[in-house]
Design an enzyme around this catalytic site. Structure first.
Site, PDB file in Angstrom:
ATOM      1  N   GLU B  61       0.832  -1.209   0.000  1.00  0.00           N
ATOM      2  CA  GLU B  61       0.000   0.000   0.000  1.00  0.00           C
ATOM      3  C   GLU B  61       0.869   1.263   0.000  1.00  0.00           C
ATOM      4  O   GLU B  61       0.595   2.225  -0.720  1.00  0.00           O
ATOM      5  CB  GLU B  61      -0.923   0.013   1.224  1.00  0.00           C
ATOM      6  CG  GLU B  61      -1.926  -1.146   1.266  1.00  0.00           C
ATOM      7  CD  GLU B  61      -1.411  -2.346   2.050  1.00  0.00           C
ATOM      8  OE1 GLU B  61      -0.177  -2.605   2.052  1.00  0.00           O
ATOM      9  OE2 GLU B  61      -2.234  -3.031   2.681  1.00  0.00           O
ATOM     10  N   CYS B  89      -2.159  -3.150   7.328  1.00  0.00           N
ATOM     11  CA  CYS B  89      -1.646  -3.088   8.702  1.00  0.00           C
ATOM     12  C   CYS B  89      -1.819  -1.644   9.199  1.00  0.00           C
ATOM     13  O   CYS B  89      -2.142  -0.741   8.417  1.00  0.00           O
ATOM     14  CB  CYS B  89      -0.176  -3.524   8.748  1.00  0.00           C
ATOM     15  SG  CYS B  89       0.999  -2.222   8.276  1.00  0.00           S
ATOM     16  N   CYS B  92      -0.015   1.023   7.117  1.00  0.00           N
ATOM     17  CA  CYS B  92      -0.607   1.299   5.803  1.00  0.00           C
ATOM     18  C   CYS B  92      -1.964   1.971   5.942  1.00  0.00           C
ATOM     19  O   CYS B  92      -2.313   2.858   5.150  1.00  0.00           O
ATOM     20  CB  CYS B  92      -0.693   0.012   5.000  1.00  0.00           C
ATOM     21  SG  CYS B  92       0.951  -0.626   4.586  1.00  0.00           S
TER      22      CYS B  92
END
Lengths: 162, 162
Positions: B61, B89, B92
Site C-alpha cells: 500500500e 496493517c 498502511c
C-alpha cells in the site's frame, strides 16, 4: 559500547531538531526531524518531506528509517533507537515497530503538535476502532486468487521471512 | 466517470493480485499487492519490497501511494480508492488516511494473514494502547529547541499546509 547517557540523549535530540529546522526553513515540509542511532553512531537521518517530495508517507521517522536501512543494506534496525522531535503518528509508530527499533525518544507531544495544526489524535482513534466503526470505508472484495497466493507463500521454499 | 461497479471491483482486485503474484515469485517480498484507482484509471502500483528493497516501510500500500503521488506530482490522493490484496496493517491504514484516499477495498483479512505468519493483530493492539502501556518503549526527551521550532512553523508565512 554503553548506552548513551543523559548528555548524549540531548545531543542526539539536538541533532534531530537541527535537521528539522534546516529543512523546514528550506521549504521541505513540516517542523519535524528524526535520527536513528546504533551503538552511539548516527546511521539514519530524516525530516518531513511530504509537500516538497510529493509523498504523504515522507514523515521524518519514515524517512530516517529508509535512510538507515539504505545505508546499512538491511530491513531490520534491531538494536537501534530513534530520536524524533515529536511523538510519532500511528503510521510512524507502526513503521518503527516493523523496523524492529528498540526505543523511541521524542521531544514534543501529540498535544503540542495539535496546537500547531497537526492533529494526530483523530488518526489514533481511527486505527483503534473496529473496522465497521471507522470513518474511512474499508470494504471486503474477496478474491480466491489472493487466497491461493497466500497458500503459495507458505509453500515457497526460498522465501525470506521478515 | 461513474464509480466502478461490481465487475470493475473484481477486475481491479485481480490486477492487484497479479502484481503481488509476479513480484512475490520474483523474490521481491511477501504475497501482497495494491493499486490506486482514480476515476476508473490505475494511477499507482505497489507490491511488497521489504526484503528485496531493504525497506521495512515498503509494504504494497505504501509503495502504491508513493508511486501514484510520484506519477501525479501531488501529495493528496483525494478522490482515489485503493485495492489491496490484504487488509492494511496499521502503518498502511494510517498512510492511506494521510494520503486522503476515499475508500479501501481489500481481499484477504488480517486473520488470513496471521495464518501465513503475518500477525498484525499485536501491532493493532500496540497502536491502540496508551503510551505507558505499550511494549515498545517511548521516552520523552523534552527539548526547548523543538518547542521553539513548532512556534516558528505557526508564524512561517510561506508554509504549505498538508
Amino acid at each position: 559500547m554503553n548506552k548513551p547517557g543523559p548528555t548524549s540523549h540531548s545531543t542526539f535530540m539536538d541533532l534531530a531538531v537541527k535537521l528539522a529546522a534546516r529543512h523546514m526553513r528550506a521549504g521541505a515540509g513540516g517542523p519535524f526531524g528524526a535520527i536513528i542511532v546504533h551503538q552511539g553512531i548516527v546511521i539514519g537521518r530524516g525530516w518531513n518531506e511530504v509537500t516538497s517530495g510529493n509523498d504523504p508517507t515522507a514523515h521524518a521517522e519514515i524517512s530516517a528509517i529508509r535512510d538507515a536501512c539504505r545505508q546499512r543494506s538491511t530491513f531490520s534496525l534491531a538494536g537501534s533507537v530513534i530520536y524524533t522531535t515529536c511523538e510519532p503518528c500511528p503510521m510512524c509508530l507502526a513503521a518503527i515497530w516493523w523496523a524492529r527499533i528498540d526505543t523511541i525518544y521524542y521531544a514534543s507531544t501529540r498535544d503540542d503538535a495539535a496546537r500547531i495544526g497537526f492533529d494526530d489524535a483523530a488518526l489514533y482513534q481511527e486505527v483503534s476502532l473496529p473496522v465497521h466503526q471507522r470513518r474511512l470505508p474499508l470494504i471486503q472484495q474477496p478474491s480466491d486468487k489472493a487466497a491461493q497466493l497466500m497458500r503459495e507463500w507458505i509453500e515457497k521454499e526460498d522465501k525470506i521471512p521478515y
